[in-house]
Design a protein around this motif. Structure first.
Motif, PDB file in Angstrom:
ATOM      1  N   THR A  73       0.815  -1.212   0.000  1.00  0.00           N
ATOM      2  CA  THR A  73       0.000   0.000   0.000  1.00  0.00           C
ATOM      3  C   THR A  73       0.846   1.259   0.000  1.00  0.00           C
ATOM      4  OG1 THR A  73      -1.776  -1.156   1.180  1.00  0.00           O
ATOM      5  CG2 THR A  73      -1.825   1.244   1.208  1.00  0.00           C
ATOM      6  N   PHE A  74       1.829   1.316   0.886  1.00  0.00           N
ATOM      7  CA  PHE A  74       2.582   2.554   1.085  1.00  0.00           C
ATOM      8  C   PHE A  74       3.747   2.719   0.114  1.00  0.00           C
ATOM      9  CE2 PHE A  74       1.247   1.663   5.684  1.00  0.00           C
ATOM     10  CZ  PHE A  74       0.015   2.265   5.476  1.00  0.00           C
ATOM     11  N   LYS A  75       4.405   1.625  -0.252  1.00  0.00           N
ATOM     12  CA  LYS A  75       5.608   1.737  -1.081  1.00  0.00           C
ATOM     13  C   LYS A  75       5.350   1.459  -2.558  1.00  0.00           C
ATOM     14  CE  LYS A  75       8.761   0.665   2.718  1.00  0.00           C
ATOM     15  NZ  LYS A  75       9.917  -0.156   3.193  1.00  0.00           N
ATOM     16  N   SER A  77       2.021   1.566  -3.811  1.00  0.00           N
ATOM     17  CA  SER A  77       0.734   2.204  -4.145  1.00  0.00           C
ATOM     18  C   SER A  77      -0.233   1.206  -4.776  1.00  0.00           C
ATOM     19  CB  SER A  77       0.958   3.399  -5.075  1.00  0.00           C
ATOM     20  OG  SER A  77       1.749   4.381  -4.451  1.00  0.00           O
ATOM     21  N   LYS A  79      -3.555  -1.204  -4.063  1.00  0.00           N
ATOM     22  CA  LYS A  79      -4.697  -1.458  -3.179  1.00  0.00           C
ATOM     23  C   LYS A  79      -4.713  -2.925  -2.793  1.00  0.00           C
ATOM     24  CE  LYS A  79      -9.781  -1.174  -3.153  1.00  0.00           C
ATOM     25  NZ  LYS A  79      -9.977  -0.261  -2.007  1.00  0.00           N
ATOM     26  N   ARG A 106      -0.960   7.050   8.348  1.00  0.00           N
ATOM     27  CA  ARG A 106      -1.251   6.251   7.161  1.00  0.00           C
ATOM     28  C   ARG A 106      -2.278   5.156   7.424  1.00  0.00           C
ATOM     29  NH1 ARG A 106       2.528   6.876   3.180  1.00  0.00           N
ATOM     30  NH2 ARG A 106       0.807   6.128   1.885  1.00  0.00           N
ATOM     31  N   ASN A 137      -5.446  13.017   1.253  1.00  0.00           N
ATOM     32  CA  ASN A 137      -4.105  13.539   0.979  1.00  0.00           C
ATOM     33  C   ASN A 137      -3.523  13.025  -0.333  1.00  0.00           C
ATOM     34  OD1 ASN A 137      -3.398  10.900   1.528  1.00  0.00           O
ATOM     35  ND2 ASN A 137      -2.400  11.334   3.474  1.00  0.00           N
ATOM     36  N   GLY A 138      -4.303  12.217  -1.074  1.00  0.00           N
ATOM     37  CA  GLY A 138      -3.850  11.754  -2.372  1.00  0.00           C
ATOM     38  C   GLY A 138      -2.968  10.527  -2.335  1.00  0.00           C
ATOM     39  N   HIS A 139      -2.609  10.039  -1.147  1.00  0.00           N
ATOM     40  CA  HIS A 139      -1.752   8.865  -1.022  1.00  0.00           C
ATOM     41  C   HIS A 139      -2.592   7.615  -0.784  1.00  0.00           C
ATOM     42  CE1 HIS A 139       1.688  11.490  -0.989  1.00  0.00           C
ATOM     43  NE2 HIS A 139       1.260  12.118   0.091  1.00  0.00           N
ATOM     44  N   HIS A 140      -1.956   6.468  -0.959  1.00  0.00           N
ATOM     45  CA  HIS A 140      -2.606   5.204  -0.627  1.00  0.00           C
ATOM     46  C   HIS A 140      -2.481   4.974   0.878  1.00  0.00           C
ATOM     47  CE1 HIS A 140      -2.595   4.508  -4.946  1.00  0.00           C
ATOM     48  NE2 HIS A 140      -3.313   3.419  -4.754  1.00  0.00           N
ATOM     49  N   ASN A 141      -3.608   4.689   1.524  1.00  0.00           N
ATOM     50  CA  ASN A 141      -3.635   4.493   2.966  1.00  0.00           C
ATOM     51  C   ASN A 141      -4.440   3.240   3.305  1.00  0.00           C
ATOM     52  OD1 ASN A 141      -2.253   7.054   3.810  1.00  0.00           O
ATOM     53  ND2 ASN A 141      -3.986   7.953   2.750  1.00  0.00           N
ATOM     54  N   LYS A 194      -7.884   4.195  -3.594  1.00  0.00           N
ATOM     55  CA  LYS A 194      -6.560   4.393  -3.007  1.00  0.00           C
ATOM     56  C   LYS A 194      -6.510   3.976  -1.537  1.00  0.00           C
ATOM     57  CE  LYS A 194      -5.140   8.171  -6.052  1.00  0.00           C
ATOM     58  NZ  LYS A 194      -4.602   9.563  -6.121  1.00  0.00           N
TER      59      LYS A 194
END
Length: 242
Positions: A73-75, A77, A79, A106, A137-141, A194
């Motif tokens: 998810t974080f590195k 991106s 799902k 996150r 925030n536009g990031h994958h969380n 995301k």
């Protein structure tokens, strides 16, 4: 005793003396919470695994799966939805609360036992789970839903079982969609494609069996735990029994 000398203070217990106070000052509670970990110290899966090992007893497969989901998810991106199935107290949600301290801002852990349909009067709706600022925030969380097995329980309104409607509304969000979230009279559109959803709960043995037999299909009429084994959009879930 001479005149003018202070009287000795009575001790609370006959055995109490200065040695007790010395031991008290040097005592360290082994169960005390550690300081918040620094994120830079856990930049590899191995370091994260060692941290979880100090916090969660056993559940080796669950810890490794959680690390893979977090890294995807974080590195990368990507799902990565998942179901963590196991009895109460086995450490399902605890793993994600520990990861919260590493991946600051996150991961959100939320109780999902009292979700109702949108526009219904109740404690919370599906969109209320997305009120956190980090989902915009536009990031994958990651959003971890605790007590997710309670969503399988029948809920009646005027004699009608509406649990399937609640489940279908949730599956649309879990698969990935734009959801309107109202915050202080302002409506924000949140892209759930995301967000990686992790469902934690003590699902029944029947749900386990149905999910295994129906892998790769969408069995209409079955309970929500089995239907979530594969989403209608073709995305696979990780299902882990603890």
């Amino acid at each position: 005793m001479r005149d003018g000398e202070p009287k000795p203070q009575p001790q609370p217990f006959p055995w109490y003396d200065g040695r007790v106070e010395t031991v008290r000052k040097e005592y360290v509670n082994p169960w005390a919470e550690e300081d918040e970990p620094e994120q830079e110290q856990y930049d590899t899966p191995r370091a994260i695994y060692d941290y979880l090992n100090r916090k969660v007893w056993k559940q080796d497969a669950a810890k490794k799966a959680a690390i893979v989901i977090a890294c995807n998810t974080f590195k990368r991106s990507v799902k990565s939805n998942a179901m963590f199935i196991g009895p109460s107290g086995c450490g399902k949600t605890c793993i994600w609360r520990c990861l919260q301290k590493i991946f600051l801002g996150r991961i959100v852990v939320s109780d999902s036992s009292s979700i109702t349909l949108t526009s219904w009067k109740g404690d919370k709706t599906w969109s209320d789970l997305l009120r956190s600022l980090l989902f915009r925030n536009g990031h994958h969380n990651i959003l971890t839903l605790d007590e997710a097995d309670k969503l399988c329980a029948p809920k009646f309104s005027d004699g009608e079982n509406v649990s399937h409607s609640i489940q279908s509304e949730g599956l649309t969000m879990l698969e990935g969609a734009f959801v309107d979230v109202k915050i202080s009279s302002v409506i924000h559109s949140t892209d759930t494609s995301k967000i990686s959803f992790v469902l934690c709960g003590a699902f029944s043995n029947k749900a386990h069996n149905v999910a295994e037999k129906s892998a790769g299909s969408w069995p209409a009429g079955q309970d929500w735990a089995s239907r979530a084994w594969r989403t209608r959009s073709g995305g696979w879930w990780t299902r882990l029994c603890l």
